[in-house]
Design a protein around this motif. Sequence first.
Motif, PDB file in Angstrom:
ATOM      1  N   ASN A  33      -2.769 -39.967 -13.176  1.00 42.96           N
ATOM      2  CA  ASN A  33      -1.911 -40.329 -14.317  1.00 42.96           C
ATOM      3  C   ASN A  33      -1.198 -41.065 -14.782  1.00 42.96           C
ATOM      4  N   ARG A  34      -1.078 -42.196 -13.851  1.00 47.63           N
ATOM      5  CA  ARG A  34       0.500 -42.935 -13.786  1.00 47.63           C
ATOM      6  C   ARG A  34      -0.544 -44.158 -13.787  1.00 47.63           C
ATOM      7  N   LEU A  35      -1.907 -44.348 -14.098  1.00 43.33           N
ATOM      8  CA  LEU A  35      -3.023 -45.953 -14.161  1.00 43.33           C
ATOM      9  C   LEU A  35      -2.493 -45.675 -15.464  1.00 43.33           C
ATOM     10  N   GLN A  36      -2.274 -44.470 -16.193  1.00 33.39           N
ATOM     11  CA  GLN A  36      -2.182 -44.262 -17.789  1.00 33.39           C
ATOM     12  C   GLN A  36      -3.388 -44.584 -18.782  1.00 33.39           C
ATOM     13  N   GLY A  37      -4.713 -43.832 -18.495  1.00 41.87           N
ATOM     14  CA  GLY A  37      -5.936 -44.729 -19.284  1.00 41.87           C
ATOM     15  C   GLY A  37      -6.973 -46.003 -18.495  1.00 41.87           C
ATOM     16  N   ASN A  38      -5.989 -46.674 -17.905  1.00 36.40           N
ATOM     17  CA  ASN A  38      -6.405 -48.279 -17.482  1.00 36.40           C
ATOM     18  C   ASN A  38      -7.645 -47.705 -15.744  1.00 36.40           C
ATOM     19  N   GLY A  39      -8.887 -47.175 -16.460  1.00 39.82           N
ATOM     20  CA  GLY A  39      -9.883 -46.997 -16.025  1.00 39.82           C
ATOM     21  C   GLY A  39     -10.750 -46.110 -15.327  1.00 39.82           C
ATOM     22  N   PHE A  40      -9.634 -45.117 -15.791  1.00 40.03           N
ATOM     23  CA  PHE A  40      -9.929 -43.387 -15.725  1.00 40.03           C
ATOM     24  C   PHE A  40      -8.883 -42.626 -16.650  1.00 40.03           C
ATOM     25  N   PHE A  41      -9.966 -41.512 -17.468  1.00 43.74           N
ATOM     26  CA  PHE A  41      -9.547 -40.342 -17.778  1.00 43.74           C
ATOM     27  C   PHE A  41      -8.392 -39.773 -17.939  1.00 43.74           C
ATOM     28  N   VAL A  42      -7.580 -40.062 -18.115  1.00 46.25           N
ATOM     29  CA  VAL A  42      -5.980 -38.990 -17.885  1.00 46.25           C
ATOM     30  C   VAL A  42      -6.355 -37.648 -17.799  1.00 46.25           C
ATOM     31  N   PRO A  43      -6.036 -37.579 -16.823  1.00 43.59           N
ATOM     32  CA  PRO A  43      -5.990 -35.568 -16.065  1.00 43.59           C
ATOM     33  C   PRO A  43      -4.286 -35.158 -15.997  1.00 43.59           C
ATOM     34  N   GLU A  44      -4.597 -33.747 -17.649  1.00 44.70           N
ATOM     35  CA  GLU A  44      -3.114 -32.265 -17.460  1.00 44.70           C
ATOM     36  C   GLU A  44      -4.897 -31.191 -16.745  1.00 44.70           C
ATOM     37  N   VAL A  45      -3.186 -30.654 -15.782  1.00 43.87           N
ATOM     38  CA  VAL A  45      -3.341 -29.546 -14.764  1.00 43.87           C
ATOM     39  C   VAL A  45      -3.021 -28.668 -14.959  1.00 43.87           C
ATOM     40  N   SER A  46      -3.771 -27.202 -15.099  1.00 38.29           N
ATOM     41  CA  SER A  46      -3.048 -26.015 -15.318  1.00 38.29           C
ATOM     42  C   SER A  46      -3.965 -24.456 -14.557  1.00 38.29           C
ATOM     43  N   ARG A  47      -3.194 -23.527 -14.832  1.00 38.21           N
ATOM     44  CA  ARG A  47      -4.168 -22.676 -13.818  1.00 38.21           C
ATOM     45  C   ARG A  47      -4.392 -21.774 -14.957  1.00 38.21           C
ATOM     46  N   THR A  48      -5.384 -20.929 -14.973  1.00 42.02           N
ATOM     47  CA  THR A  48      -6.439 -19.980 -16.249  1.00 42.02           C
ATOM     48  C   THR A  48      -6.901 -18.807 -15.755  1.00 42.02           C
TER      49      THR A  48
END
Length: 349
Positions: A33-48
Amino acid sequence: MRMKLRSNNEQTILNIIASPKEIVSIGELESINRLQGNGFFVPEVSRTGFLKRYSITYTGPKCITLSEYLKTGLSKRDFMNIIAQVVLATKKMDGRHLSLKHLLLNPRYIFVDTAENKLFFIYIPTISGNSNADMLRFISRIIQETSYNCRESLKYVADLEDFLNQQSAYSVTDISEYLSQQDAGAAKILSEDNCSERAFITDKPGEYYDYCNRLKNGESNIDQIPDAEETTVLRDDSAMDLFQKSSSPEYAYPYLIRISTGEKISANKPVFRIGKDPLSVNYCVINNGAVSRKHADIITRGDRYYILDHNSTNGTYVNEKMISSDIETEIYSGSTIRLGNEEFRLYAD
């Protein structure tokens, strides 16, 4: 592991729901996440759900898949750009002590922003781990699945395959040096400091991309991102299915008949190399000193075929006429090819 892909006019979003037994490493996701989109999709995690499964939503700009992009007829510049960005992504991971085995190496789930010519990976850090990552094999797969610009020589592709075949293990340093020597565009990509972290902090990836887009337009207000109009691909695959090889682009691959033995040889790659060095060729001619270590390539572009001699000692002949080295010569179904004194006949189905 269940995956759902959707997109709107501004974003591509991939949602992954882990199986009940899979545990996600939150710390590794925070590092991505700290890469903020530099080469990677930004992840957001939760429980469902009742079982509290991990759900990860990956957000990036509007993209097409790498699998689709590779079929568009890439120029040398575009191809080397992709390979350089693959290497750059692994360099960023290495700097953050992130494991390559969590990188999703499936062209259906790697994305290309064609407007910016940028590549984006998905990083899935489940504690159980994914299949072992073989980066050399993955780059070779890109080579095989690419449709190339038919107006350009493919010697650079053959040279890259040559380099990969000589590597005993994947080395970011070695392949970065090679690419930088071969292509100025790749050198620029690999020399850029793309790992810098941005000052904008948010746990909502959509807000980050909206923020960046508005900065480009000279705006500062952050508005609500509109709901996605979904173009959905719903898959309910096991984790191993994520790494299943997708179908290759359609090539009308030819085959060769080796006259001395009657053997039928399928030239089933865009660049199919023949010689006597078993570590560097796709078909090894044994017991014939007249054939060079890396004698010649059979090149397929759609339904047309070419042969390229690699400065062989005893030459390459097409229908008994010697061809020039390092210059592609078109060949046809029924053509007789002679490497030194070893004769083949080419056929197309």
